[in-house]
Write a protein that holds these residues in place. Structure first.
Motif, PDB file in Angstrom:
ATOM      1  N   GLU A 198       1.036  -0.954  -0.014  1.00  0.00           N
ATOM      2  CA  GLU A 198      -0.134   0.061   0.152  1.00  0.00           C
ATOM      3  C   GLU A 198       0.963   0.897   0.429  1.00  0.00           C
ATOM      4  OE1 GLU A 198      -2.240   0.152   3.657  1.00  0.00           O
ATOM      5  OE2 GLU A 198      -0.683   0.581   4.452  1.00  0.00           O
ATOM      6  N   PHE A 199       0.181   1.960  -0.888  1.00  0.00           N
ATOM      7  CA  PHE A 199       1.187   3.882  -0.678  1.00  0.00           C
ATOM      8  C   PHE A 199       0.692   4.465   0.765  1.00  0.00           C
ATOM      9  CE2 PHE A 199       2.125   7.714  -2.355  1.00  0.00           C
ATOM     10  CZ  PHE A 199       1.524   8.770  -1.452  1.00  0.00           C
ATOM     11  N   VAL A 200       1.971   4.917   1.231  1.00  0.00           N
ATOM     12  CA  VAL A 200       2.090   5.783   2.265  1.00  0.00           C
ATOM     13  C   VAL A 200       2.088   7.027   2.204  1.00  0.00           C
ATOM     14  CG1 VAL A 200       3.234   5.787   4.507  1.00  0.00           C
ATOM     15  CG2 VAL A 200       3.398   3.237   3.429  1.00  0.00           C
ATOM     16  N   ALA A 201       2.913   7.508   1.423  1.00  0.00           N
ATOM     17  CA  ALA A 201       3.393   8.684   1.221  1.00  0.00           C
ATOM     18  C   ALA A 201       4.507   9.232   0.352  1.00  0.00           C
ATOM     19  CB  ALA A 201       4.276   9.690   2.708  1.00  0.00           C
ATOM     20  N   ALA A 202       4.254  10.636  -0.698  1.00  0.00           N
ATOM     21  CA  ALA A 202       4.930  10.624  -1.749  1.00  0.00           C
ATOM     22  C   ALA A 202       5.672  11.941  -1.754  1.00  0.00           C
ATOM     23  CB  ALA A 202       4.198  10.433  -2.803  1.00  0.00           C
ATOM     24  N   ILE A 203       6.351  12.272  -2.560  1.00  0.00           N
ATOM     25  CA  ILE A 203       6.776  13.603  -2.643  1.00  0.00           C
ATOM     26  C   ILE A 203       7.602  14.339  -3.486  1.00  0.00           C
ATOM     27  CG2 ILE A 203       9.193  12.974  -1.476  1.00  0.00           C
ATOM     28  CD1 ILE A 203       9.088  15.567  -0.017  1.00  0.00           C
ATOM     29  N   SER A 204       7.225  15.851  -3.930  1.00  0.00           N
ATOM     30  CA  SER A 204       7.539  15.698  -6.026  1.00  0.00           C
ATOM     31  C   SER A 204       9.246  16.342  -5.948  1.00  0.00           C
ATOM     32  CB  SER A 204       6.792  16.861  -5.966  1.00  0.00           C
ATOM     33  OG  SER A 204       6.969  18.203  -4.938  1.00  0.00           O
ATOM     34  N   SER A 205       9.965  16.309  -6.626  1.00  0.00           N
ATOM     35  CA  SER A 205      10.969  16.500  -7.056  1.00  0.00           C
ATOM     36  C   SER A 205      11.893  17.612  -6.070  1.00  0.00           C
ATOM     37  CB  SER A 205      11.385  16.549  -8.313  1.00  0.00           C
ATOM     38  OG  SER A 205      10.535  17.691  -9.136  1.00  0.00           O
ATOM     39  N   LYS A 206      10.918  18.774  -5.998  1.00  0.00           N
ATOM     40  CA  LYS A 206      11.328  19.583  -4.994  1.00  0.00           C
ATOM     41  C   LYS A 206      10.597  20.209  -3.990  1.00  0.00           C
ATOM     42  CE  LYS A 206      12.620  22.820  -9.759  1.00  0.00           C
ATOM     43  NZ  LYS A 206      12.533  21.414 -10.000  1.00  0.00           N
ATOM     44  N   SER A 207      10.239  18.992  -3.666  1.00  0.00           N
ATOM     45  CA  SER A 207       9.290  18.889  -2.203  1.00  0.00           C
ATOM     46  C   SER A 207       8.184  20.519  -1.792  1.00  0.00           C
ATOM     47  CB  SER A 207      10.242  19.570  -0.581  1.00  0.00           C
ATOM     48  OG  SER A 207      11.327  18.574  -1.331  1.00  0.00           O
ATOM     49  N   ASP A 208       7.421  20.618  -3.422  1.00  0.00           N
ATOM     50  CA  ASP A 208       6.758  21.530  -3.442  1.00  0.00           C
ATOM     51  C   ASP A 208       5.263  20.487  -3.406  1.00  0.00           C
ATOM     52  OD1 ASP A 208       6.837  22.562  -6.705  1.00  0.00           O
ATOM     53  OD2 ASP A 208       6.354  20.348  -6.003  1.00  0.00           O
ATOM     54  N   THR A 209       5.264  19.834  -3.553  1.00  0.00           N
ATOM     55  CA  THR A 209       3.693  18.611  -3.001  1.00  0.00           C
ATOM     56  C   THR A 209       4.105  17.414  -2.366  1.00  0.00           C
ATOM     57  OG1 THR A 209       3.048  19.565  -5.697  1.00  0.00           O
ATOM     58  CG2 THR A 209       1.613  17.018  -4.372  1.00  0.00           C
ATOM     59  N   VAL A 210       3.293  17.062  -1.346  1.00  0.00           N
ATOM     60  CA  VAL A 210       3.808  16.424  -0.493  1.00  0.00           C
ATOM     61  C   VAL A 210       1.884  15.379  -0.808  1.00  0.00           C
ATOM     62  CG1 VAL A 210       4.630  15.122   2.196  1.00  0.00           C
ATOM     63  CG2 VAL A 210       6.168  17.190   0.446  1.00  0.00           C
ATOM     64  N   VAL A 211       2.013  14.160  -0.613  1.00  0.00           N
ATOM     65  CA  VAL A 211       0.372  13.203  -0.753  1.00  0.00           C
ATOM     66  C   VAL A 211       1.197  11.702   0.555  1.00  0.00           C
ATOM     67  CG1 VAL A 211      -0.447  13.870  -2.299  1.00  0.00           C
ATOM     68  CG2 VAL A 211       1.234  11.912  -2.650  1.00  0.00           C
ATOM     69  N   TYR A 212      -0.027  11.363   1.625  1.00  0.00           N
ATOM     70  CA  TYR A 212      -0.214  10.671   2.261  1.00  0.00           C
ATOM     71  C   TYR A 212      -1.422   9.908   2.248  1.00  0.00           C
ATOM     72  CZ  TYR A 212       3.402  13.138   4.704  1.00  0.00           C
ATOM     73  OH  TYR A 212       4.283  14.495   5.119  1.00  0.00           O
ATOM     74  N   ALA A 213      -0.971   8.850   2.687  1.00  0.00           N
ATOM     75  CA  ALA A 213      -2.239   7.561   2.841  1.00  0.00           C
ATOM     76  C   ALA A 213      -3.131   8.436   3.706  1.00  0.00           C
ATOM     77  CB  ALA A 213      -1.676   6.448   2.909  1.00  0.00           C
ATOM     78  N   ASP A 214      -4.216   7.867   4.270  1.00  0.00           N
ATOM     79  CA  ASP A 214      -4.847   8.709   5.573  1.00  0.00           C
ATOM     80  C   ASP A 214      -4.384   8.221   6.675  1.00  0.00           C
ATOM     81  OD1 ASP A 214      -8.684   9.007   3.677  1.00  0.00           O
ATOM     82  OD2 ASP A 214      -6.584  10.117   3.602  1.00  0.00           O
ATOM     83  N   SER A 215      -3.810   6.534   6.382  1.00  0.00           N
ATOM     84  CA  SER A 215      -3.571   5.936   7.561  1.00  0.00           C
ATOM     85  C   SER A 215      -2.292   6.627   8.437  1.00  0.00           C
ATOM     86  CB  SER A 215      -3.940   5.042   7.258  1.00  0.00           C
ATOM     87  OG  SER A 215      -2.566   4.761   6.327  1.00  0.00           O
ATOM     88  N   VAL A 216      -1.669   6.993   7.181  1.00  0.00           N
ATOM     89  CA  VAL A 216      -0.761   7.327   8.377  1.00  0.00           C
ATOM     90  C   VAL A 216      -0.204   9.166   8.534  1.00  0.00           C
ATOM     91  CG1 VAL A 216       0.087   5.584   7.306  1.00  0.00           C
ATOM     92  CG2 VAL A 216       0.425   7.891   6.423  1.00  0.00           C
ATOM     93  N   LYS A 217      -1.724  10.010   7.868  1.00  0.00           N
ATOM     94  CA  LYS A 217      -1.762  11.526   7.985  1.00  0.00           C
ATOM     95  C   LYS A 217      -1.260  11.909   9.150  1.00  0.00           C
ATOM     96  CE  LYS A 217      -3.571  12.641   4.786  1.00  0.00           C
ATOM     97  NZ  LYS A 217      -5.093  13.358   3.882  1.00  0.00           N
ATOM     98  N   ALA A 218      -1.258  12.887   9.671  1.00  0.00           N
ATOM     99  CA  ALA A 218      -1.150  13.170  10.837  1.00  0.00           C
ATOM    100  C   ALA A 218       0.291  13.035  12.040  1.00  0.00           C
ATOM    101  CB  ALA A 218      -1.916  14.134  11.778  1.00  0.00           C
ATOM    102  N   ARG A 219       0.803  11.496  11.267  1.00  0.00           N
ATOM    103  CA  ARG A 219       1.652  10.560  12.183  1.00  0.00           C
ATOM    104  C   ARG A 219       2.905  10.378  11.921  1.00  0.00           C
ATOM    105  NH1 ARG A 219       0.821   5.475  12.958  1.00  0.00           N
ATOM    106  NH2 ARG A 219      -0.332   4.837  11.330  1.00  0.00           N
TER     107      ARG A 219
END
Length: 123
Positions: free
Chosen positions: A46-67
């Motif tokens: 399962e996907f956990v988190a990702a970050i763009s090449s310049k760190s301007d976009t960050v996404v998280y799975a709901d299960s780990v968001k805020a942790r």
């Protein structure tokens, strides 16, 4: 060529924190989006988190968001995952991946994968 290798502490008690990192020995790190995935015993990856090449976009799975917090250092060619308030259900093999963008990484589409690191959260 992208060559990824995960590292970090592998055992922690529930409620604790742990930071794992992934180093890229290739040349294109700063051009790639980076992500973390995990696969628990007997479950699908399962996907956990990702970050763009310049760190301007960050996404998280709901299960780990805020942790969990993903970050990268393009000068050191590393991407890290800081994991707080860990739960036994976070136990899994954590793998980093390089991709074209965070949207595709979120769907599991990657150019390269690390071998993975088993993180165990004891109760």
């Amino acid at each position: 060529q992208v060559q990824l290798e995960e590292s970090g502490r592998e055992l922690v008690q529930a409620g604790g924190s742990l930071r794992i990192s992934c180093a890229d020995s290739g040349r294109a790190f700063s051009s790639n989006a980076m992500g973390w995935f995990r696969q628990a015993p007997g479950k699908e990856r399962e996907f956990v988190a990702a970050i763009s090449s310049k760190s301007d976009t960050v996404v998280y799975a709901d299960s780990v968001k805020a942790r969990f917090t993903i970050s990268r250092d393009n000068t050191k060619k590393t991407v890290s995952l800081q994991m707080n308030m860990l739960k036994p259900e976070d136990t899994a093999v954590y793998s980093c991946a390089a991709g074209v963008g965070t949207s595709l990484l979120r769907k599991g589409v990657a150019k390269a994968w690390g071998k993975g690191l088993l993180v165990t959260v004891s109760s």
